[in-house]
Design a protein around this motif. Structure first.
Motif, PDB file in Angstrom:
ATOM      1  N   ILE A  26      24.765  19.986  34.936  1.00 41.07           N
ATOM      2  CA  ILE A  26      24.047  20.069  36.199  1.00 41.07           C
ATOM      3  C   ILE A  26      25.090  20.162  37.301  1.00 41.07           C
ATOM      4  CG2 ILE A  26      22.548  18.859  37.820  1.00 41.07           C
ATOM      5  CD1 ILE A  26      21.201  17.521  35.457  1.00 41.07           C
ATOM      6  N   VAL A  27      24.928  21.095  38.203  1.00 42.20           N
ATOM      7  CA  VAL A  27      25.853  21.272  39.322  1.00 42.20           C
ATOM      8  C   VAL A  27      25.114  21.041  40.636  1.00 42.20           C
ATOM      9  CG1 VAL A  27      27.433  22.833  40.503  1.00 42.20           C
ATOM     10  CG2 VAL A  27      27.200  22.968  38.011  1.00 42.20           C
ATOM     11  N   LEU A  28      25.643  20.140  41.454  1.00 42.27           N
ATOM     12  CA  LEU A  28      25.138  19.949  42.811  1.00 42.27           C
ATOM     13  C   LEU A  28      26.087  20.687  43.753  1.00 42.27           C
ATOM     14  CD1 LEU A  28      24.304  16.110  42.802  1.00 42.27           C
ATOM     15  CD2 LEU A  28      22.945  18.030  41.944  1.00 42.27           C
ATOM     16  N   ASP A  29      25.606  21.781  44.350  1.00 41.58           N
ATOM     17  CA  ASP A  29      26.497  22.592  45.192  1.00 41.58           C
ATOM     18  C   ASP A  29      26.253  22.387  46.685  1.00 41.58           C
ATOM     19  OD1 ASP A  29      24.125  23.905  45.668  1.00 41.58           O
ATOM     20  OD2 ASP A  29      24.710  25.777  44.692  1.00 41.58           O
ATOM     21  N   SER A  49      15.908  14.873  44.497  1.00 38.28           N
ATOM     22  CA  SER A  49      15.032  14.001  43.707  1.00 38.28           C
ATOM     23  C   SER A  49      13.566  14.175  44.086  1.00 38.28           C
ATOM     24  CB  SER A  49      15.438  12.533  43.886  1.00 38.28           C
ATOM     25  OG  SER A  49      15.299  12.136  45.247  1.00 38.28           O
ATOM     26  N   GLY A  50      13.191  15.379  44.451  1.00 37.62           N
ATOM     27  CA  GLY A  50      11.799  15.660  44.756  1.00 37.62           C
ATOM     28  C   GLY A  50      11.402  15.400  46.185  1.00 37.62           C
ATOM     29  N   GLY A  51      12.351  14.962  47.013  1.00 37.99           N
ATOM     30  CA  GLY A  51      12.073  14.722  48.426  1.00 37.99           C
ATOM     31  C   GLY A  51      12.673  15.804  49.302  1.00 37.99           C
ATOM     32  N   VAL A  52      13.004  15.429  50.532  1.00 36.86           N
ATOM     33  CA  VAL A  52      13.543  16.408  51.476  1.00 36.86           C
ATOM     34  C   VAL A  52      14.778  15.855  52.164  1.00 36.86           C
ATOM     35  CG1 VAL A  52      11.302  17.490  51.891  1.00 36.86           C
ATOM     36  CG2 VAL A  52      12.034  15.582  53.340  1.00 36.86           C
ATOM     37  N   THR A  60      15.924  21.367  43.867  1.00 31.94           N
ATOM     38  CA  THR A  60      15.456  21.104  42.516  1.00 31.94           C
ATOM     39  C   THR A  60      15.525  19.604  42.228  1.00 31.94           C
ATOM     40  OG1 THR A  60      16.247  23.256  41.778  1.00 31.94           O
ATOM     41  CG2 THR A  60      15.831  21.609  40.086  1.00 31.94           C
ATOM     42  N   ASP A  61      14.465  19.054  41.675  1.00 32.17           N
ATOM     43  CA  ASP A  61      14.413  17.624  41.374  1.00 32.17           C
ATOM     44  C   ASP A  61      15.164  17.343  40.080  1.00 32.17           C
ATOM     45  OD1 ASP A  61      13.837  14.992  40.948  1.00 32.17           O
ATOM     46  OD2 ASP A  61      11.650  15.224  40.904  1.00 32.17           O
ATOM     47  N   VAL A  62      16.353  16.760  40.217  1.00 36.85           N
ATOM     48  CA  VAL A  62      17.139  16.355  39.051  1.00 36.85           C
ATOM     49  C   VAL A  62      17.334  14.842  39.031  1.00 36.85           C
ATOM     50  CG1 VAL A  62      18.325  18.544  38.675  1.00 36.85           C
ATOM     51  CG2 VAL A  62      19.245  16.935  40.343  1.00 36.85           C
ATOM     52  N   GLY A  63      16.546  14.114  39.815  1.00 37.14           N
ATOM     53  CA  GLY A  63      16.576  12.659  39.780  1.00 37.14           C
ATOM     54  C   GLY A  63      17.818  12.043  40.379  1.00 37.14           C
ATOM     55  N   ILE A  64      18.417  12.710  41.360  1.00 37.49           N
ATOM     56  CA  ILE A  64      19.647  12.218  41.983  1.00 37.49           C
ATOM     57  C   ILE A  64      19.417  11.998  43.473  1.00 37.49           C
ATOM     58  CG2 ILE A  64      22.054  12.758  42.524  1.00 37.49           C
ATOM     59  CD1 ILE A  64      22.116  14.396  39.930  1.00 37.49           C
ATOM     60  N   GLU A  65      19.779  10.812  43.969  1.00 45.04           N
ATOM     61  CA  GLU A  65      19.626  10.484  45.376  1.00 45.04           C
ATOM     62  C   GLU A  65      20.966  10.088  45.972  1.00 45.04           C
ATOM     63  OE1 GLU A  65      16.750   7.376  45.623  1.00 45.04           O
ATOM     64  OE2 GLU A  65      15.051   8.673  45.102  1.00 45.04           O
ATOM     65  N   PHE A  66      21.084  10.260  47.276  1.00 42.93           N
ATOM     66  CA  PHE A  66      22.299   9.883  47.984  1.00 42.93           C
ATOM     67  C   PHE A  66      21.995   8.818  49.025  1.00 42.93           C
ATOM     68  CE2 PHE A  66      23.484  13.857  46.099  1.00 42.93           C
ATOM     69  CZ  PHE A  66      24.853  13.751  45.871  1.00 42.93           C
ATOM     70  N   SER A  67      22.992   8.007  49.350  1.00 48.75           N
ATOM     71  CA  SER A  67      22.797   6.958  50.333  1.00 48.75           C
ATOM     72  C   SER A  67      22.621   7.545  51.728  1.00 48.75           C
ATOM     73  CB  SER A  67      23.977   5.972  50.306  1.00 48.75           C
ATOM     74  OG  SER A  67      25.205   6.638  50.455  1.00 48.75           O
ATOM     75  N   GLU A  68      22.203   6.695  52.677  1.00 49.39           N
ATOM     76  CA  GLU A  68      21.766   7.167  53.982  1.00 49.39           C
ATOM     77  C   GLU A  68      22.837   7.923  54.766  1.00 49.39           C
ATOM     78  OE1 GLU A  68      20.256   3.823  56.091  1.00 49.39           O
ATOM     79  OE2 GLU A  68      18.386   3.715  54.926  1.00 49.39           O
ATOM     80  N   VAL A 112      21.954   7.850  40.259  1.00 48.55           N
ATOM     81  CA  VAL A 112      21.271   8.551  39.169  1.00 48.55           C
ATOM     82  C   VAL A 112      20.491   7.495  38.390  1.00 48.55           C
ATOM     83  CG1 VAL A 112      21.528  10.141  37.242  1.00 48.55           C
ATOM     84  CG2 VAL A 112      23.235  10.133  39.070  1.00 48.55           C
ATOM     85  N   ALA A 113      19.228   7.295  38.747  1.00 48.98           N
ATOM     86  CA  ALA A 113      18.444   6.187  38.189  1.00 48.98           C
ATOM     87  C   ALA A 113      18.346   6.248  36.671  1.00 48.98           C
ATOM     88  CB  ALA A 113      17.053   6.182  38.812  1.00 48.98           C
ATOM     89  N   ALA A 114      18.236   7.444  36.107  1.00 51.33           N
ATOM     90  CA  ALA A 114      18.130   7.591  34.656  1.00 51.33           C
ATOM     91  C   ALA A 114      19.465   7.388  33.956  1.00 51.33           C
ATOM     92  CB  ALA A 114      17.566   8.969  34.311  1.00 51.33           C
ATOM     93  N   GLY A 115      20.536   7.423  34.729  1.00 51.00           N
ATOM     94  CA  GLY A 115      21.867   7.243  34.180  1.00 51.00           C
ATOM     95  C   GLY A 115      22.444   8.524  33.603  1.00 51.00           C
TER      96      GLY A 115
END
Length: 238
Positions: A26-29, A49-52, A60-68, A112-115
């Motif tokens: 998975i690549v986050l560009d 992660s499905g948000g904005v 694309t929702d890959v279940g990855i979030e970033f801090s504020e 990455v909640a799923a790890g």
């Protein structure tokens, strides 16, 4: 005994298939986080992660979030200046417009909640101050430290057409044992930028596919595994 051996072989095949699936790249560009180009900065938030993002864009929702404090920075291209950072024409042309950085604090977190396992890689630029990468088995840098990597200074030698001091990016990567759930990207605020964060490889592809969609790496092994299972069933029937 034959049945036990067949079951064990089947289990090994299924485990290998699962491992291959989990190791899909998975690549986050950080392209598309900003609502338009050129624009300055947008907070990444739940973009992956499905948000904005703070610009209202979604990826694309890959279940990855970033801090504020995590933001997408606009990268310079020839004839367009929107920051002091550029890829300098290196890497995939479709990954030249945005990168990861932070304007406040001493680090930003990727959760990455799923790890994820094995390791990951990235590109970065830091011409005045060093940085570091730390991997944890809890969210937001909690739990056990699985691995850390010091990031040295990078050069500043892109062509004048890019009008950027932070240029070009260089490769980095880190491996670890265990299940990771967060990564700290640390350094001095506004002095380090990352791009093309790649899961499933400790060596970044210099020209990655920028789409954050898992590569179906398990398909060839799946086909071979099914064939072996079929052969084992035939032998057992005989």
């Amino acid at each position: 005994m034959k049945n036990l051996l067949s079951s064990g072989a089947a289990g090994a095949i299924l485990l290998a298939i699962t491992s291959q699936s989990q190791a899909a790249t998975i690549v986050l560009d950080f392209e598309g986080v900003n609502s338009s180009y050129p624009s300055g900065f947008a907070f990444i938030g739940d973009y992956y992660s499905g948000g904005v993002s703070s610009d209202g864009t979604s990826g694309t929702d890959v279940g990855i979030e970033f801090s504020e404090n995590a933001q997408a920075i606009c990268l310079n291209t020839p004839g367009t200046s929107c920051s002091n950072t550029s890829r300098g024409g290196q890497g995939n042309p479709d990954s030249q417009l945005g990168g990861l950085f932070f304007l406040s604090g001493g680090e930003t977190f990727m959760n990455v909640a799923a790890g994820f396992t094995t390791g990951f890689s990235f590109f970065y630029t830091a011409i005045f101050n060093t940085g570091s990468i730390s991997v944890y088995d809890g969210l937001n840098g909690t739990g056990n430290l699985l691995a850390s990597l010091s990031l040295g200074l990078t050069s500043s030698n892109c062509g004048s057409e890019y009008n950027a001091g932070f240029c070009p990016f260089v490769a980095g990567g880190i491996g670890f044992a265990g299940l990771a759930k967060s990564v700290s990207f640390a350094g001095v605020a506004d002095q380090i930028v990352f791009d093309d964060v790649t899961f499933g490889s400790v060596t970044p592809d210099p020209d990655p596919d920028p789409s954050p969609v898992p590569v179906p790496a398990a398909f060839p092994m799946l086909a071979g595994g099914l064939g072996l299972l079929s052969m084992l069933r035939r032998r057992r029937a005989k």
